[in-house]
Design a protein around this motif. Structure first.
Motif, PDB file in Angstrom:
ATOM      1  N   ILE A  12    -118.149  27.785  49.309  1.00 14.09           N
ATOM      2  CA  ILE A  12    -118.809  26.605  49.877  1.00 14.09           C
ATOM      3  C   ILE A  12    -117.913  25.419  49.580  1.00 14.09           C
ATOM      4  O   ILE A  12    -117.551  25.165  48.428  1.00 14.09           O
ATOM      5  CB  ILE A  12    -120.209  26.380  49.286  1.00 14.09           C
ATOM      6  CG1 ILE A  12    -121.138  27.522  49.679  1.00 14.09           C
ATOM      7  CG2 ILE A  12    -120.767  25.049  49.765  1.00 14.09           C
ATOM      8  CD1 ILE A  12    -122.555  27.395  49.138  1.00 14.09           C
ATOM      9  N   ASP A  13    -117.515  24.721  50.638  1.00 12.09           N
ATOM     10  CA  ASP A  13    -116.657  23.538  50.516  1.00 12.09           C
ATOM     11  C   ASP A  13    -117.396  22.324  51.050  1.00 12.09           C
ATOM     12  O   ASP A  13    -118.180  22.428  51.997  1.00 12.09           O
ATOM     13  CB  ASP A  13    -115.369  23.706  51.336  1.00 12.09           C
ATOM     14  CG  ASP A  13    -114.506  24.843  50.837  1.00 12.09           C
ATOM     15  OD1 ASP A  13    -114.305  24.940  49.607  1.00 12.09           O
ATOM     16  OD2 ASP A  13    -114.039  25.636  51.664  1.00 12.09           O
ATOM     17  N   TRP A  14    -117.129  21.184  50.472  1.00 10.58           N
ATOM     18  CA  TRP A  14    -117.660  19.913  50.960  1.00 10.58           C
ATOM     19  C   TRP A  14    -116.733  19.408  52.050  1.00 10.58           C
ATOM     20  O   TRP A  14    -115.509  19.453  51.913  1.00 10.58           O
ATOM     21  CB  TRP A  14    -117.750  18.923  49.806  1.00 10.58           C
ATOM     22  CG  TRP A  14    -118.021  17.517  50.233  1.00 10.58           C
ATOM     23  CD1 TRP A  14    -119.127  17.047  50.895  1.00 10.58           C
ATOM     24  CD2 TRP A  14    -117.172  16.389  50.025  1.00 10.58           C
ATOM     25  NE1 TRP A  14    -119.009  15.699  51.095  1.00 10.58           N
ATOM     26  CE2 TRP A  14    -117.820  15.264  50.582  1.00 10.58           C
ATOM     27  CE3 TRP A  14    -115.935  16.216  49.441  1.00 10.58           C
ATOM     28  CZ2 TRP A  14    -117.267  13.999  50.549  1.00 10.58           C
ATOM     29  CZ3 TRP A  14    -115.392  14.950  49.400  1.00 10.58           C
ATOM     30  CH2 TRP A  14    -116.060  13.862  49.954  1.00 10.58           C
ATOM     31  N   LEU A  15    -117.301  18.942  53.145  1.00 12.08           N
ATOM     32  CA  LEU A  15    -116.511  18.362  54.227  1.00 12.08           C
ATOM     33  C   LEU A  15    -116.389  16.867  53.954  1.00 12.08           C
ATOM     34  O   LEU A  15    -117.357  16.117  54.107  1.00 12.08           O
ATOM     35  CB  LEU A  15    -117.177  18.624  55.584  1.00 12.08           C
ATOM     36  CG  LEU A  15    -117.326  20.106  55.948  1.00 12.08           C
ATOM     37  CD1 LEU A  15    -118.106  20.261  57.249  1.00 12.08           C
ATOM     38  CD2 LEU A  15    -115.973  20.764  56.054  1.00 12.08           C
ATOM     39  N   PRO A  16    -115.219  16.402  53.498  1.00 13.77           N
ATOM     40  CA  PRO A  16    -115.030  15.002  53.119  1.00 13.77           C
ATOM     41  C   PRO A  16    -115.447  14.031  54.227  1.00 13.77           C
ATOM     42  O   PRO A  16    -115.220  14.286  55.413  1.00 13.77           O
ATOM     43  CB  PRO A  16    -113.524  14.891  52.850  1.00 13.77           C
ATOM     44  CG  PRO A  16    -113.110  16.277  52.490  1.00 13.77           C
ATOM     45  CD  PRO A  16    -113.984  17.165  53.338  1.00 13.77           C
ATOM     46  N   LEU A  21    -121.855  20.571  53.891  1.00  7.51           N
ATOM     47  CA  LEU A  21    -121.168  21.614  53.155  1.00  7.51           C
ATOM     48  C   LEU A  21    -120.853  22.720  54.155  1.00  7.51           C
ATOM     49  O   LEU A  21    -121.629  22.977  55.078  1.00  7.51           O
ATOM     50  CB  LEU A  21    -122.054  22.158  52.039  1.00  7.51           C
ATOM     51  CG  LEU A  21    -122.467  21.137  50.990  1.00  7.51           C
ATOM     52  CD1 LEU A  21    -123.561  21.713  50.111  1.00  7.51           C
ATOM     53  CD2 LEU A  21    -121.275  20.723  50.155  1.00  7.51           C
ATOM     54  N   HIS A  22    -119.732  23.384  53.973  1.00  8.91           N
ATOM     55  CA  HIS A  22    -119.314  24.449  54.880  1.00  8.91           C
ATOM     56  C   HIS A  22    -119.210  25.732  54.068  1.00  8.91           C
ATOM     57  O   HIS A  22    -118.445  25.804  53.110  1.00  8.91           O
ATOM     58  CB  HIS A  22    -117.970  24.103  55.522  1.00  8.91           C
ATOM     59  CG  HIS A  22    -117.524  25.106  56.523  1.00  8.91           C
ATOM     60  ND1 HIS A  22    -118.049  25.176  57.783  1.00  8.91           N
ATOM     61  CD2 HIS A  22    -116.610  26.092  56.434  1.00  8.91           C
ATOM     62  CE1 HIS A  22    -117.470  26.152  58.438  1.00  8.91           C
ATOM     63  NE2 HIS A  22    -116.586  26.728  57.635  1.00  8.91           N
ATOM     64  N   GLY A  23    -120.003  26.736  54.452  1.00  2.00           N
ATOM     65  CA  GLY A  23    -120.001  28.003  53.740  1.00  2.00           C
ATOM     66  C   GLY A  23    -119.288  29.082  54.524  1.00  2.00           C
ATOM     67  O   GLY A  23    -119.402  29.146  55.746  1.00  2.00           O
ATOM     68  N   VAL A  24    -118.562  29.933  53.795  1.00  2.00           N
ATOM     69  CA  VAL A  24    -117.875  31.072  54.395  1.00  2.00           C
ATOM     70  C   VAL A  24    -118.282  32.309  53.612  1.00  2.00           C
ATOM     71  O   VAL A  24    -118.079  32.394  52.402  1.00  2.00           O
ATOM     72  CB  VAL A  24    -116.338  30.903  54.353  1.00  2.00           C
ATOM     73  CG1 VAL A  24    -115.659  32.105  54.995  1.00  2.00           C
ATOM     74  CG2 VAL A  24    -115.925  29.614  55.042  1.00  2.00           C
ATOM     75  N   CYS A  25    -118.872  33.268  54.323  1.00  2.00           N
ATOM     76  CA  CYS A  25    -119.305  34.523  53.708  1.00  2.00           C
ATOM     77  C   CYS A  25    -118.109  35.458  53.561  1.00  2.00           C
ATOM     78  O   CYS A  25    -117.089  35.290  54.221  1.00  2.00           O
ATOM     79  CB  CYS A  25    -120.367  35.166  54.591  1.00  2.00           C
ATOM     80  SG  CYS A  25    -121.007  36.732  53.934  1.00  2.00           S
TER      81      CYS A  25
END
Length: 66
Positions: A12-16, A21-25
């Motif tokens: 899970i990354d924060w989109l500045p 938040l952007h999650g990748v499974c």
């Protein structure tokens, strides 16, 4: 630890500049949301609701007939 380790990686990354938040499974499916709990619930529900990028319909090809 409750079991043997797995090779599954969740991210899970924060989109500045946003509240998103952007999650990748581990399967490659992606999703964005404001709520981290929503993203973790979605990832841990794998494969329910997961569409990998390779499985997603191509928007440029939708509606076209061969």
């Amino acid at each position: 630890m409750s079991g043997p380790p797995t090779a599954e990686v969740y991210r899970i990354d924060w989109l500045p500049g946003t509240d998103l938040l952007h999650g990748v499974c581990h399967c490659g499916a992606e999703r964005s949301a404001e709520d981290p709990v929503e993203l973790w619930a979605w990832m841990l529900a794998h494969p329910s609701g997961h569409i990998r990028p390779a499985d997603a319909p191509d928007p440029l090809q939708e509606g076209r007939t061969p």
